[in-house]
Design a protein around this motif. Structure first.
Motif, mmCIF file in Angstrom:
data_model
loop_
_atom_site.group_PDB
_atom_site.id
_atom_site.type_symbol
_atom_site.label_atom_id
_atom_site.label_comp_id
_atom_site.label_asym_id
_atom_site.label_seq_id
_atom_site.Cartn_x
_atom_site.Cartn_y
_atom_site.Cartn_z
ATOM 1 N N VAL A 1 10.843 -3.913 8.044
ATOM 2 C CA VAL A 1 11.992 -2.814 7.861
ATOM 3 C C VAL A 1 12.275 -2.558 6.438
ATOM 4 O O VAL A 1 12.311 -3.540 5.661
ATOM 5 N N ALA A 2 12.162 -1.371 5.979
ATOM 6 C CA ALA A 2 12.658 -1.058 4.531
ATOM 7 C C ALA A 2 13.646 0.072 4.364
ATOM 8 O O ALA A 2 13.502 0.980 5.135
ATOM 9 N N SER A 3 14.683 -0.247 3.803
ATOM 10 C CA SER A 3 15.904 0.548 3.729
ATOM 11 C C SER A 3 16.199 0.916 2.366
ATOM 12 O O SER A 3 16.350 -0.510 1.655
ATOM 13 N N GLY A 4 16.650 2.123 1.954
ATOM 14 C CA GLY A 4 16.935 2.275 0.349
ATOM 15 C C GLY A 4 16.273 3.297 -0.204
ATOM 16 O O GLY A 4 15.645 4.207 0.557
ATOM 17 N N ASP A 5 16.026 3.009 -1.668
ATOM 18 C CA ASP A 5 15.533 4.197 -2.427
ATOM 19 C C ASP A 5 14.108 3.916 -2.730
ATOM 20 O O ASP A 5 13.992 3.178 -3.619
ATOM 21 N N PHE A 6 13.151 4.462 -1.951
ATOM 22 C CA PHE A 6 11.754 4.291 -2.145
ATOM 23 C C PHE A 6 10.837 5.456 -1.615
ATOM 24 O O PHE A 6 11.615 6.437 -0.797
ATOM 25 N N GLU A 7 9.802 5.597 -2.070
ATOM 26 C CA GLU A 7 8.932 6.834 -1.515
ATOM 27 C C GLU A 7 8.113 6.025 -0.294
ATOM 28 O O GLU A 7 7.308 5.080 -0.392
ATOM 29 N N PRO A 8 8.154 6.588 0.933
ATOM 30 C CA PRO A 8 7.471 6.316 2.313
ATOM 31 C C PRO A 8 6.007 6.062 1.964
ATOM 32 O O PRO A 8 5.402 5.020 2.222
ATOM 33 N N GLU A 9 5.440 7.061 1.399
ATOM 34 C CA GLU A 9 3.966 6.956 1.308
ATOM 35 C C GLU A 9 3.562 5.671 0.260
ATOM 36 O O GLU A 9 2.706 5.048 0.702
ATOM 37 N N ASP A 10 4.383 5.530 -0.673
ATOM 38 C CA ASP A 10 3.950 4.235 -1.563
ATOM 39 C C ASP A 10 4.211 2.775 -0.678
ATOM 40 O O ASP A 10 3.464 1.950 -0.779
ATOM 41 N N ALA A 11 5.406 2.730 0.088
ATOM 42 C CA ALA A 11 5.654 1.556 0.823
ATOM 43 C C ALA A 11 4.644 1.290 1.694
ATOM 44 O O ALA A 11 3.955 0.171 1.930
ATOM 45 N N LEU A 12 4.157 2.293 2.587
ATOM 46 C CA LEU A 12 2.909 2.041 3.172
ATOM 47 C C LEU A 12 1.844 1.687 2.853
ATOM 48 O O LEU A 12 0.985 0.852 3.487
ATOM 49 N N ARG A 13 1.521 2.509 1.763
ATOM 50 C CA ARG A 13 0.119 2.093 1.065
ATOM 51 C C ARG A 13 0.217 0.416 0.631
ATOM 52 O O ARG A 13 -0.755 -0.408 1.103
ATOM 53 N N TRP A 14 1.261 0.048 0.233
ATOM 54 C CA TRP A 14 1.449 -1.126 -0.233
ATOM 55 C C TRP A 14 1.418 -2.212 0.911
ATOM 56 O O TRP A 14 0.856 -3.438 0.834
ATOM 57 N N ILE A 15 2.070 -1.891 2.120
ATOM 58 C CA ILE A 15 1.970 -2.715 3.135
ATOM 59 C C ILE A 15 0.828 -2.595 3.695
ATOM 60 O O ILE A 15 0.276 -3.545 4.294
ATOM 61 N N GLN A 16 -0.048 -1.534 3.758
ATOM 62 C CA GLN A 16 -1.400 -1.439 4.448
ATOM 63 C C GLN A 16 -2.159 -2.368 3.603
ATOM 64 O O GLN A 16 -3.015 -3.107 4.347
ATOM 65 N N GLN A 17 -2.244 -2.511 2.265
ATOM 66 C CA GLN A 17 -2.941 -3.368 1.467
ATOM 67 C C GLN A 17 -2.487 -4.833 1.772
ATOM 68 O O GLN A 17 -3.256 -5.705 1.835
ATOM 69 N N ALA A 18 -1.428 -5.219 1.769
ATOM 70 C CA ALA A 18 -0.950 -6.587 1.926
ATOM 71 C C ALA A 18 -1.067 -7.169 3.219
ATOM 72 O O ALA A 18 -1.340 -8.341 3.157
ATOM 73 N N TYR A 19 -0.961 -6.499 4.213
ATOM 74 C CA TYR A 19 -1.134 -6.766 5.516
ATOM 75 C C TYR A 19 -2.577 -6.661 6.232
ATOM 76 O O TYR A 19 -2.561 -6.726 7.480
ATOM 77 N N ALA A 20 -3.618 -6.225 5.404
ATOM 78 C CA ALA A 20 -4.799 -5.585 5.882
ATOM 79 C C ALA A 20 -5.554 -6.791 6.650
ATOM 80 O O ALA A 20 -6.255 -6.646 7.620
ATOM 81 N N ASP A 21 -5.319 -8.170 6.155
ATOM 82 C CA ASP A 21 -6.077 -9.280 6.748
ATOM 83 C C ASP A 21 -5.363 -9.939 8.005
ATOM 84 O O ASP A 21 -6.031 -10.806 8.409
ATOM 85 N N ALA A 22 -4.156 -9.448 8.108
ATOM 86 C CA ALA A 22 -3.481 -10.146 9.200
ATOM 87 C C ALA A 22 -4.060 -9.844 10.652
ATOM 88 O O ALA A 22 -4.194 -8.562 10.878
ATOM 89 N N ALA A 23 -4.551 -10.925 11.262
ATOM 90 C CA ALA A 23 -5.106 -10.628 12.429
ATOM 91 C C ALA A 23 -4.274 -10.591 13.786
ATOM 92 O O ALA A 23 -3.467 -11.721 13.902
ATOM 93 N N PRO A 24 -4.117 -10.057 14.716
ATOM 94 C CA PRO A 24 -3.357 -10.318 15.957
ATOM 95 C C PRO A 24 -3.809 -11.285 16.654
ATOM 96 O O PRO A 24 -5.107 -11.885 16.833
ATOM 97 N N ALA A 25 -3.179 -11.882 17.574
ATOM 98 C CA ALA A 25 -3.306 -12.933 18.439
ATOM 99 C C ALA A 25 -2.338 -12.952 19.696
ATOM 100 O O ALA A 25 -1.424 -12.295 19.758
#
Lengths: 438, 451
Positions: free
Chosen positions: B224-248
Motif C-alpha cells: 500500500v502506498a499513500s501520500g504524494d507520489f506519481e502512480p506510474e513511478d511507484a509502479l515502475r519501482w515496485i515492478q523492478q524491485a519485486y520482479a524476482d519474487a516467486a509465488p508459492a
C-alpha cells in the motif's frame, strides 16, 4: 495561518479542508507549578471539575453532549500549562465550541462535583501503582528535583488531595482561567463563518467578566537545584524485569544551546540507530524499550534515558547506560553521528508539517514558552546551524558537573542494593511501591 | 462504485517486464469524498493499492503479509512476531543496521506490528525517498538473512518485550489468561501473538527461515502506498524491485471453534491495590454482518463517559475507577472483552450484579435513538481521525483489504452504523452475552500466576 487577538486572547487558525474535522487547543498558562504549597493536584482537580458542568448543565449532560456532537475532549496538566484538547466533526463545530467555552468560563463547581472529583483522584492514585513505568518516572522526578515544585506529581498525593476544597478550586479558576492567561488554536476545516462566530463568542466573554485586569502569569520560573545524584529503588514484589530511568537536569527551551542538546539527544537515544539503542537493544538485547528524551519547557527540566531489562540483567544494563552517558559527555558524539542525525531531523521535518494541528503546535508553544515563533517552527534552519563542536561544548556545559539520578522499579534484593551502592552515585533510597501514592 | 481502467503508460511498463512482474489494473475504489484507491496486480500474485493525496510532500509505504499468530503451531507460538523483529536485521545486500540507517537518513520512520491474522511493515518518508523505501522493503521481503547470532540477541529483546507487555503487566497478564481459558491453549486464538516464553526460548534460525520462506511470498502480500507520489513511478519501482519474487503454494491453517465451552473462571493474585475484573465473550468475525452491531454494543456499554456501564459504575455508584470494552477485529470469531477496575473497599459481587443487569437490559430493551446517534458520531470521528496522515490512511487501507478485501471498508462500516437500529442491537447483545469466561485479579503481595 490566520492570527488575531480578541479581548486579549491570542487566537491562531490553521485551515485545511482535507477532512471535515476541527482540532481545538486551549492552553492556560499556569500548570502544576502554580499549585499552591500543600495543594499539589489543585490544577488537575480544577480541570476535572470544570468538565462537570455549568449552572444549567449537569456532568451527565456535558458528557452526553460531547459524544452526541461527535467530539473527543481531553485535558492535561503540565508543569507550566494546562491543556484542553478537543476534536469535533466540522458540522458540529459551533455548538461544541459553545459547550467548551461554557465549561471554560462558567463552570458551576458544585461542591458535590468537586468532592467526587477528589475521590476519583484518590482512586486514580491507587490505580497508578499498577504501572511500573509510571512509578519509575515519578521516582525519577522526585529524585532529580527533590522538594522543588518540579518534583511534585501534577496529579497530587494522598494528603494534598484531601486538602483540596471547592473554595480552593474556585479561587484557582479565578486566578488561572483569565483572558490574559489563555492561548487558543483551531486547526482543520474552519471557514470565515466559524472564525467570526469564535470572535463574537470570545468578545461576549470579555465584556461579561467583572474584572479582567491585573492578573499576571503567576508561574515563577524557578531554576531547579543542581542535581547531586540520587538512587531511588521502588520495591515491588514479583517483578521479572526492572524499569530504569537515568538522567539529569536538561535545558530550557529558551537556552541558546537547546538545539545543540536536542540534536545530541536524538543522536544518542532518539532514533533506532542511536548509540544507546544500538548498544542496549540491538547488540545485547538487554531491553525491548530503550530511548532518551530532552524535555522542553520554559524552565530547565530533565534529560533522561529509560529501559526495561530483565531482573537478572538490570544492573548490567544500568552500568552500560551509565558508561555510555559518561562517554557521551566526555568524548562527545563523532561528526558522522551528528551529520546523520541532522539529516534525519531536517528531512523528517516534512512530517511535522503534515497535518493542520501539527502546524499549529509550534506556534502555540512559542507563545507559551516566550520565544519567537521561528525558533520552534523553522526547525530545519535551527538544526542546520548545529555543529559538532557546538554539540560537544553543550554536553560538557550541561552535564560535566552532574551526577546522574537513577530510578529503579524492581523487586529489591540485597544483591541489587549492594551493587547499586557500589556505583558511587550516592545514597540508595528504597521505597515500597505503595508509598508512591503519597 | 468500482470500475476498470488501463492507463496509457501501462503498456510501456509491461513491455520489457518478466512474465511474473507484468502489471494489470484491477479496480478503482472510491475512498471518501474526492479520493480513491487504485488496485493493481502483479502476475506473481502481489497486490498493490495506491492512494494519492497531495496534502503534504510525504508518502507512507506499507507491506501487509497475510500471516500472523494463527498461522503458527503449538510449540512454535510467537514465530510470526519474532520474524517481524528479524526483518530489521540483515539481508543479502544490506548489513545489519543499514536498513534503519537508510530510512533515518532520508528523514523517515519505520516500524512493524504483528497480530493474529497479519504482519504489517511500514516506512514513511518524504516523497523523494519512495523509490528507496520500495527497494528496502522488497530486499527484506525476498532476501532476508537469518543468522543464529541475530536470533540469540533478538530472543532477549522479545523476551523482555514479553515481560513488559505480559509477565509484569496486569492487563497483559489477565488478557492472556482470558484468551487461554476462552479458547484453550491449543487453539490459534488461545495463544498469545508474542508467544509463550518457553517457545520464545526455543526458536532456532532454521525454524525462522522455514516460516519466512513459507509465508513471505508475493501471493500472500499486499503493498500500500499513500501520500504524494506519481502512480506510474511507484509502479515502475515496485515492478523492478519485486520482479524476482516467486509465488508459492500456501499451507492451509483452518481456525476451528474454541476447544472448550465458555464459562471458565480463574483468579490471579497480583501486587495491586484493587480488584480487576475481565470478561470475555465470543464475538463475530470482522467481516461478518454481526460485527458492526457488536461494535455498537461495545460503545453503548463502555464507549465513553456517558456510556451505560461507565455512567453507573464510575459516576453514579463510584464503585469503579474505569470500565472499558473492546471487540477484536479478526478474520475469524474474536473476543469481546469487558474490564472493570473496582475501587478500594467495594465488593466485587455487587459490581458483577450491576454488570449483569446492564447486559440484560441491553439484551432485552432496544437502545435509545440518542445512544445510536452518539455511537454513529463517535464512529465517524474516530474513523476520520485515523485518516489525517498518510500513514494512518495506508494503515486503514491495508488493514481493511487484508481482512475483508475492501480497501475502503472504513466507509462501508460507517454506512452500516447508520442502518442498525435498537432491536438489532438487542438481538446482537442476546447472542453475544449467552456465555462468558472470566478472570479476576485480586490484590496480593505476590506476582501473577493464574489459579
Amino acid at each position: 495561518m490566520n492570527t488575531w487577538d480578541c479581548g486579549g486572547v491570542p487566537v491562531w487558525v490553521e485551515r485545511s479542508d482535507v477532512l471535515p474535522l476541527v482540532d481545538i487547543e486551549i492552553v492556560v498558562r499556569g500548570g502544576a507549578m502554580s499549585d499552591p504549597p500543600g495543594l499539589a493536584g489543585l490544577s488537575h482537580a480544577m480541570l476535572r471539575s470544570m468538565r462537570r458542568g455549568t449552572a444549567s448543565l449537569s456532568a451527565e449532560a456535558v458528557e452526553e453532549k460531547v459524544e452526541l456532537l461527535g467530539a473527543s475532549l481531553s485535558t492535561s496538566v503540565r508543569s507550566t500549562s494546562l491543556r484542553i484538547g478537543a476534536t469535533v466533526i466540522r458540522r458540529n463545530l459551533e455548538p461544541f465550541l459553545e459547550l467548551l467555552f461554557a465549561l471554560l468560563f462558567e463552570p458551576a463547581f458544585r461542591e458535590a462535583d468537586v468532592d467526587q472529583v477528589c475521590r476519583e483522584m484518590l482512586a486514580d492514585l491507587h490505580e497508578s501503582l499498577d504501572s511500573d513505568s509510571t512509578l519509575a518516572w515519578r521516582a525519577f522526578r522526585s529524585g532529580l528535583f527533590g522538594r522543588h515544585r518540579l518534583g511534585r506529581p501534577a496529579s497530587g498525593d494522598l494528603a494534598s488531595i484531601e486538602r483540596i476544597s471547592t473554595d480552593a478550586v474556585r479561587a484557582h479558576h479565578q486566578r488561572q482561567v483569565h483572558p490574559a492567561q489563555l492561548l487558543i488554536g483551531l486547526a482543520g476545516d474552519v471557514d470565515d463563518q466559524a472564525e467570526g462566530w469564535l470572535a463574537r463568542r470570545l468578545e461576549r466573554h470579555r465584556t461579561g467578566r467583572a474584572d479582567d485586569s491585573g492578573r499576571a502569569d503567576d508561574t515563577e520560573i524557578l531554576e531547579p537545584p543542581a542535581s547531586v545524584g540520587r538512587v531511588v529503588v521502588v520495591d515491588k514484589p514479583g517483578r521479572s524485569q526492572a524499569q530504569l530511568v537515568v538522567g539529569a537536569l536538561g535545558a530550557s527551551i529558551k537556552d541558546a544551546d537547546f538545539y545543540d542538546l536536542w540534536v545530541a539527544n536524538a543522536a544518542f537515544g532518539g532514533t533506532f540507530t542511536g548509540r544507546l539503542v544500538e548498544e542496549v537493544r540491538t547488540r545485547r538485547g538487554y531491553s525491548y524499550s530503550v530511548g532518551s528524551r530532552l524535555s522542553a519547557d520554559r524552565h530547565r527540566d530533565s534529560w533522561a534515558m529509560w529501559s526495561d531489562p530483565s531482573a537478572e540483567q538490570c544492573l548490567d544494563c544500568l552500568e552500560l547506560e551509565l558508561d555510555l552517558f559518561r562517554d557521551w559527555v566526555e568524548r562527545g558524539p563523532d561528526a558522522e553521528e551528528i551529520d546523520r542525525t541532522k539529516l534525519f531531523l531536517v528531512r523528517g521535518h516534512a512530517f511535522e508539517r503534515e497535518t493542520p494541528s501539527r502546524r499549529l503546535e509550534p506556534v502555540i508553544d512559542a507563545e507559551l514558552f516566550g520565544v519567537p515563533i521561528p525558533w520552534l517552527r523553522d526547525v530545519p534552519e535551527r538544526v542546520a546551524q548545529v555543529s559538532h563542536k557546538g554539540v560537544s561544548a553543550a554536553l560538557h556545559r550541561r552535564f560535566d558537573a552532574q551526577v546522574p539520578t537513577v530510578a529503579v522499579v524492581a523487586t529489591a534484593s540485597d544483591a541489587l542494593l549492594q551493587r547499586l551502592g557500589r556505583l558511587g552515585l550516592g545514597e540508595v533510597r528504597v521505597m515500597p511501591y505503595r508509598t508512591l501514592a503519597g | 462504485m468500482k470500475h476498470r481502467r488501463q492507463p496509457s503508460w501501462l503498456a510501456a511498463l509491461n513491455r520489457d517486464a518478466s512474465s511474473g512482474s507484468r502489471l494489470s489494473h484491477a479496480e478503482t475504489t472510491p475512498f471518501g469524498p474526492g479520493a480513491q484507491v487504485e488496485r493493481w496486480r502483479m502476475a506473481n500474485g502481489l497486490q498493490i493499492l495506491l492512494a494519492v493525496d497531495r496534502g503534504a510532500p510525504v508518502v507512507s509505504f506499507h507491506t501487509w503479509v497475510r500471516v500472523g499468530s494463527r498461522h503458527e503451531e503449538p510449540g512454535r507460538t510467537g514465530l510470526a512476531h519474532f520474524l517481524e523483529h528479524l526483518m530489521f536485521h540483515e539481508t543479502e545486500r544490506l548489513p545489519s543496521g543499514a536498513f534503519d540507517r537508510q530510512v533515518e537518513q532520508a528523514g523517515g520512520e519505520t516500524n512493524a506490528e504483528t497480530w493474529v491474522d497479519w504482519t504489517h511493515y511500514y516506512i514513511s518518508v518524504p516523497s523523494e525517498a519512495l523509490a528507496m523505501a520500495i527497494e528496502l522493503e522488497a530486499e527484506r521481503f525476498a532476501r532476508l538473512r537469518i543468522l543464529p547470532e541475530q536470533v540469540e540477541s533478538e530472543r532477549e529483546v522479545v523476551a523482555n518485550e514479553r515481560r513488559m507487555a505480559v509477565d509484569d503487566n496486569l492487563q497483559g497478564f489477565a488478557g492472556e489468561a482470558l484468551h487461554r481459558i476462552a479458547y484453550g491453549s491449543q487453539h490459534p486464538h488461545g495463544w498469545p501473538t508474542i508467544g509463550w516464553m518457553a517457545d520464545i526460548e526455543g526458536y532456532t534460525a532454521e525454524a525462522c527461515e522455514r516460516f519466512y520462506r513459507t509465508w513471505y511470498v508475493p501471493n500472500n502480500a499486499t503493498l500500500v502506498a499513500s501520500g504524494d507520489f506519481e502512480p506510474e513511478d511507484a509502479l515502475r519501482w515496485i515492478q523492478q524491485a519485486y520482479a524476482d519474487a516467486a509465488p508459492a503454494e500456501l499451507p492451509s491453517r483452518p481456525v476451528g471453534p474454541p476447544e472448550r465451552a465458555a464459562g471458565s473462571r480463574v483468579t490471579i493474585p497480583w501486587p495491586t491495590e484493587t480488584h480487576k475484573l475481565f470478561f470475555g465473550f465470543h464475538a463475530p468475525a470482522y467481516g461478518s454482518d454481526a460485527y458492526a452491531p457488536t461494535v455498537m454494543v461495545q460503545d453503548i456499554l463502555a464507549g465513553g463517559r456517558s456510556a451505560r456501564l461507565y455512567r453507573r459504575l464510575v459516576e453514579e455508584l463510584e464503585w469503579a475507577t474505569d470500565v472499558s470494552a473492546s471487540v477484536a477485529p479478526l478474520a475469524h470469531a474474536g473476543l469481546f472483552e469487558l474490564s472493570v477496575s473496582v475501587r478500594q473497599g467495594v465488593e466485587v459481587e455487587g459490581v458483577v450484579r450491576v454488570l449483569d443487569e446492564e447486559l440484560q437490559r441491553l439484551s432485552s430493551e432496544p437502545a435509545r435513538e440518542r445512544e445510536l446517534m452518539k455511537v454513529r458520531n463517535r464512529g465517524e470521528l474516530f474513523a476520520l481521525s485515523e485518516l489525517e496522515t498518510a500513514e494512518g490512511k495506508a494503515s486503514s487501507i491495508g488493514f481493511s483489504d487484508t481482512l475483508v478485501g475492501d480497501p475502503a471498508h472504513v466507509f462501508t462500516f460507517l454506512d452500516e452504523l447508520q442502518r442498525i437500529d435498537g432491536d438489532r442491537i438487542a438481538a446482537t447483545a442476546r447472542a453475544l452475552f449467552a456465555g462468558r469466561t472470566e478472570v479476576q485479579v485480586k490484590p496480593s503481595d505476590e506476582g501473577g500466576s493464574a489459579q
